[in-house]
Design an enzyme around this catalytic site. Structure first.
Site, short mmCIF file in Angstrom:
data_model
loop_
_atom_site.label_atom_id
_atom_site.label_comp_id
_atom_site.label_asym_id
_atom_site.label_seq_id
_atom_site.Cartn_x
_atom_site.Cartn_y
_atom_site.Cartn_z
N HIS A 61 0.84 -1.19 0.00
CA HIS A 61 0.00 0.00 0.00
C HIS A 61 0.88 1.25 0.00
CE1 HIS A 61 -3.76 -2.21 1.80
NE2 HIS A 61 -3.28 -2.79 0.72
N GLU A 63 1.45 3.72 2.10
CA GLU A 63 2.26 4.06 3.26
C GLU A 63 3.55 3.23 3.28
OE1 GLU A 63 -2.13 4.27 4.59
OE2 GLU A 63 -0.90 3.21 3.13
N CYS A 89 -5.07 1.55 6.68
CA CYS A 89 -5.86 0.37 7.02
C CYS A 89 -5.41 -0.21 8.37
CB CYS A 89 -5.78 -0.67 5.92
SG CYS A 89 -4.14 -1.34 5.63
N THR A 175 -26.67 9.54 -31.02
CA THR A 175 -25.48 8.72 -30.83
C THR A 175 -25.08 7.99 -32.11
OG1 THR A 175 -26.79 6.81 -30.12
CG2 THR A 175 -26.06 8.35 -28.41
N ALA A 176 -25.95 7.99 -33.11
CA ALA A 176 -25.67 7.31 -34.38
C ALA A 176 -26.70 7.74 -35.41
CB ALA A 176 -25.71 5.79 -34.20
N ASP A 214 -22.29 -3.55 -33.30
CA ASP A 214 -21.02 -2.84 -33.50
C ASP A 214 -19.80 -3.74 -33.38
OD1 ASP A 214 -22.59 -0.61 -33.69
OD2 ASP A 214 -22.20 0.11 -31.67
N ARG A 221 -7.04 0.65 -25.26
CA ARG A 221 -5.99 0.56 -26.27
C ARG A 221 -5.28 1.90 -26.51
NH1 ARG A 221 -10.46 -1.38 -28.41
NH2 ARG A 221 -10.65 0.27 -29.96
N SER A 236 -29.66 -11.22 -21.86
CA SER A 236 -30.70 -11.99 -21.16
C SER A 236 -30.91 -13.37 -21.72
CB SER A 236 -32.02 -11.20 -21.17
OG SER A 236 -31.90 -10.00 -20.45
N GLU A 305 -20.90 1.61 -21.80
CA GLU A 305 -20.92 2.04 -23.20
C GLU A 305 -21.91 1.13 -23.92
OE1 GLU A 305 -17.27 2.77 -25.23
OE2 GLU A 305 -16.19 3.31 -23.39
#
Length: 377
Positions: A61, A63, A89, A175-176, A214, A221, A236, A305
């Site tokens: 950590h 510290e 901690c 958006t498109a 898409d 990247r 789903s 996104e």
């Protein structure tokens, strides 16, 4: 625990705490699921002799890194002051308690930006430092420290990640195009900046419609990163094609489904994905339960996104904590919306937001918006 008043802090205190916060930023894309913490150690005569930030989970950590840095510099820390952007901690996790390391080092004073919301700490670290005879002052740059770890605070206090919905939109909110073409609404600078926000997240979420339409990779990247965020797909009925590029990109993929389908589960597992069943009403994934499950998996910030349908579902269920919108100076006319929900009966039913930050990125605007009101923690 009583925080110090601002008058208790000197200008030097402020400068050194902000240096600790700058170090904590270096833990973005590295330390998850642990919080991003920075530490600066000043000698008794005020010289900075040690610096450090949290490393990857299971490693040192902030510290401990600062104490090691001081030792490597041949400096003695006894009697000095440590500036830490989050409460040290006090519990044994994958590493020993940082408060014990500070006590053993013989520091005289600890300045803490904000208390740790983790129930395993929650003031215990500060109490142990004070019990050891150290002066502990709390509350310097607390808002900045909380913002840097907003996902960690959300997971600890609410049991769910901080959900940030990202979109690139035209000036008229599209958006498109109607045919789905969206490359590229915004410019190169905005796209690179968007990858920096992906890097900041513990996980990137999308819907199966976006995967099918898409075929994105959704990895980081365009900016350097030490780790790839988990990629999450809401699917789903398990319609995702096993040849999807998201399964080729580096890092893990988690698919949430509402109903089992052995052959489709097997096909995705053969491509390295994990499938989790979280059934909800009408054969859809239970989105609040999904967020709770992601929190149990250590996800702090969830970067979305997705397309208008999943975005609309998240908005309808009140699950969006923050909107990250890149607005291009273009008019598209008819096209696809940011989020499909409604219709509303009146303007009074609109989702009321407030601007948290407005910045120019290249030729585009970056808007960061949140629901009106105070943070829920």
């Amino acid at each position: 625990m009583t925080a110090s008043t601002p008058a208790a802090f000197s200008a030097d205190d402020g400068a050194l705490m902000h240096e600790a916060l700058a170090l904590a930023v270096q833990a973005v894309g590295l330390s998850d699921p642990n919080p991003r913490v920075g530490c600066v150690i000043a000698s008794a005569d005020g010289r900075v002799i040690g610096r450090g930030h949290t490393q990857e989970a299971g490693s040192a950590h902030a510290e401990v890194m600062a104490l090691r840095d001081a030792a490597a510099n041949g400096e003695a820390v006894r009697g000095g002051t440590a500036y830490v952007s989050l409460e040290p901690c006090s519990h044994h996790g994958r590493t020993p308690p940082c408060c014990d390391a500070l006590i053993a080092a013989g520091l005289a004073r600890i300045v803490v930006a904000v208390a740790d919301p983790n129930p395993l700490v929650a003031g215990e670290g500060i109490a142990r430092l004070r019990a050891a005879g150290m002066a502990v002052d709390v509350g310097l740059a607390a808002d900045e420290a909380r913002e840097l770890n907003i996902g960690f605070f959300s997971r600890m206090v609410r049991g769910r990640p901080w959900l940030r919905m990202k979109a690139a939109i035209s000036l008229d909110g599209r958006t498109a195009l109607e045919n789905g073409v969206s490359q590229w609404i915004t410019g190169e600078a905005a796209r690179t900046d968007g990858h920096a926000w992906r890097r900041r997240a513990s996980a990137v979420l999308t819907g199966v419609g976006t995967v099918a339409g898409d075929d994105p990779r959704l990895d980081v990247r365009l900016v350097a990163t030490a780790r790839q965020p988990l990629r999450v797909v809401v699917d789903s009925r398990l319609d995702m094609p096993p040849a999807a590029r998201i399964l080729d990109a580096p890092g893990a993929v988690l698919v949430y489904a509402a109903a089992p389908a052995a052959d489709r589960v097997g096909a995705l597992q053969a491509r390295g994905a994990e499938v989790a069943l979280v059934p909800g009403p009408l054969g859809k994934v239970d989105l609040p339960a999904m967020l709770q499950d992601l929190a149990r998996r250590g996800i702090n910030e969830l970067h979305v996104e997705a397309g208008s349908k999943l975005n609309g579902s998240l908005v309808r269920e009140g699950l969006v904590d923050e909107w990250l919108a890149y607005v291009a100076p273009k008019l598209i006319g008819s096209g696809r919306a940011l989020a499909s929900f409604g219709p509303l009966a009146s303007l009074a039913d609109a989702v009321a937001l407030r601007f948290h930050a407005v910045d120019r990125v290249g030729d585009d605007l970056r808007l960061l918006l949140r629901p009106q009101g105070e943070l829920p923690f």
